[in-house]
Each structure stands twice: as structure tokens, then as C-alpha cells.
Design a protein around this motif. Structure first.
Motif, PDB file in Angstrom:
ATOM      1  N   THR A  95      45.959  51.664  32.917  1.00 54.51           N
ATOM      2  CA  THR A  95      45.550  50.494  33.661  1.00 54.51           C
ATOM      3  C   THR A  95      46.282  49.221  33.497  1.00 54.51           C
ATOM      4  N   ARG A  96      47.250  49.173  32.341  1.00 53.16           N
ATOM      5  CA  ARG A  96      48.203  48.026  32.090  1.00 53.16           C
ATOM      6  C   ARG A  96      49.309  48.483  31.576  1.00 53.16           C
TER       7      ARG A  96
ATOM      8  N   VAL B 206      46.842  40.115  30.311  1.00 54.07           N
ATOM      9  CA  VAL B 206      45.893  40.133  31.359  1.00 54.07           C
ATOM     10  C   VAL B 206      45.522  38.883  31.966  1.00 54.07           C
ATOM     11  N   SER B 207      45.659  38.426  33.231  1.00 51.34           N
ATOM     12  CA  SER B 207      45.067  37.216  33.742  1.00 51.34           C
ATOM     13  C   SER B 207      43.803  37.406  34.338  1.00 51.34           C
TER      14      SER B 207
ATOM     15  N   GLU C  47      43.207  36.255  37.139  1.00 51.00           N
ATOM     16  CA  GLU C  47      43.184  36.622  38.501  1.00 51.00           C
ATOM     17  C   GLU C  47      43.312  38.214  38.437  1.00 51.00           C
ATOM     18  N   ASP C  48      43.891  38.900  37.311  1.00 50.37           N
ATOM     19  CA  ASP C  48      43.753  40.472  37.488  1.00 50.37           C
ATOM     20  C   ASP C  48      42.531  41.000  37.319  1.00 50.37           C
TER      21      ASP C  48
ATOM     22  N   LEU D 125      40.813  40.667  40.659  1.00 54.31           N
ATOM     23  CA  LEU D 125      41.065  41.661  41.511  1.00 54.31           C
ATOM     24  C   LEU D 125      40.672  42.883  41.290  1.00 54.31           C
ATOM     25  N   ALA D 126      40.662  43.292  39.800  1.00 51.47           N
ATOM     26  CA  ALA D 126      40.180  44.590  39.549  1.00 51.47           C
ATOM     27  C   ALA D 126      38.713  44.816  39.768  1.00 51.47           C
TER      28      ALA D 126
ATOM     29  N   THR E 256      41.500  41.768  26.326  1.00 53.69           N
ATOM     30  CA  THR E 256      41.941  42.503  27.423  1.00 53.69           C
ATOM     31  C   THR E 256      41.163  43.839  27.819  1.00 53.69           C
TER      32      THR E 256
ATOM     33  N   ILE F 137      39.686  44.335  31.634  1.00 49.00           N
ATOM     34  CA  ILE F 137      39.918  44.975  32.664  1.00 49.00           C
ATOM     35  C   ILE F 137      39.851  46.510  32.712  1.00 49.00           C
TER      36      ILE F 137
END
Length: 68
Positions: free
Chosen positions: A24-25, A30-31, A33-34, A37-38, A60, A63
């Protein structure tokens, strides 16, 4: 000439990516925005604030919980 797909004859399990190969990364930060979107949401001020809170609480891993 055949119109069928070349892998159509293989069992479905041969075409599934094993969990051990899914990532996943890439090791980057991780922002917010990430995270938005996720989660499948649009990037809006409200959703970005939600993502900031989620990152502050879960780090993190936030996400990782959203992605399969």
C-alpha cells in the motif's frame, strides 16, 4: 484468429496476486490527500480535515486500514 483472452483458460487462482506481493505504500510519508483518495472521497476541505485527524490518531497505518 481467436478473440478469446489468452489467460481465460487458467483457473482464477492463477491470476490473483498473492497478499505477500501487495503493497500500500512505498515507504514515503502519507499525506492527508492520500488518505482521502484511498477512502474513495473527493478532496475537499472537510475531507482533508477528517484525514488529518485520522493520521494524527492512527499514523501512517490509517491508509493501510483503508486499502485492501
Amino acid at each position: 484468429m481467436s478473440t478469446s483472452q489468452p489467460d481465460a483458460s487458467k483457473p482464477v487462482t492463477d491470476r490473483i496476486t498473492p497478499d505477500s506481493m501487495l503493497h500500500t505504500r512505498t515507504g514515503t510519508d502519507v499525506s492527508p490527500e492520500d488518505v482521502v483518495l484511498a477512502s474513495g472521497k473527493d478532496i475537499t476541505p472537510k475531507n482533508l480535515e477528517w484525514a488529518r485527524r485520522k493520521l494524527a490518531q492512527e499514523g501512517t497505518a490509517a491508509i493501510d486500514k483503508l486499502l485492501p
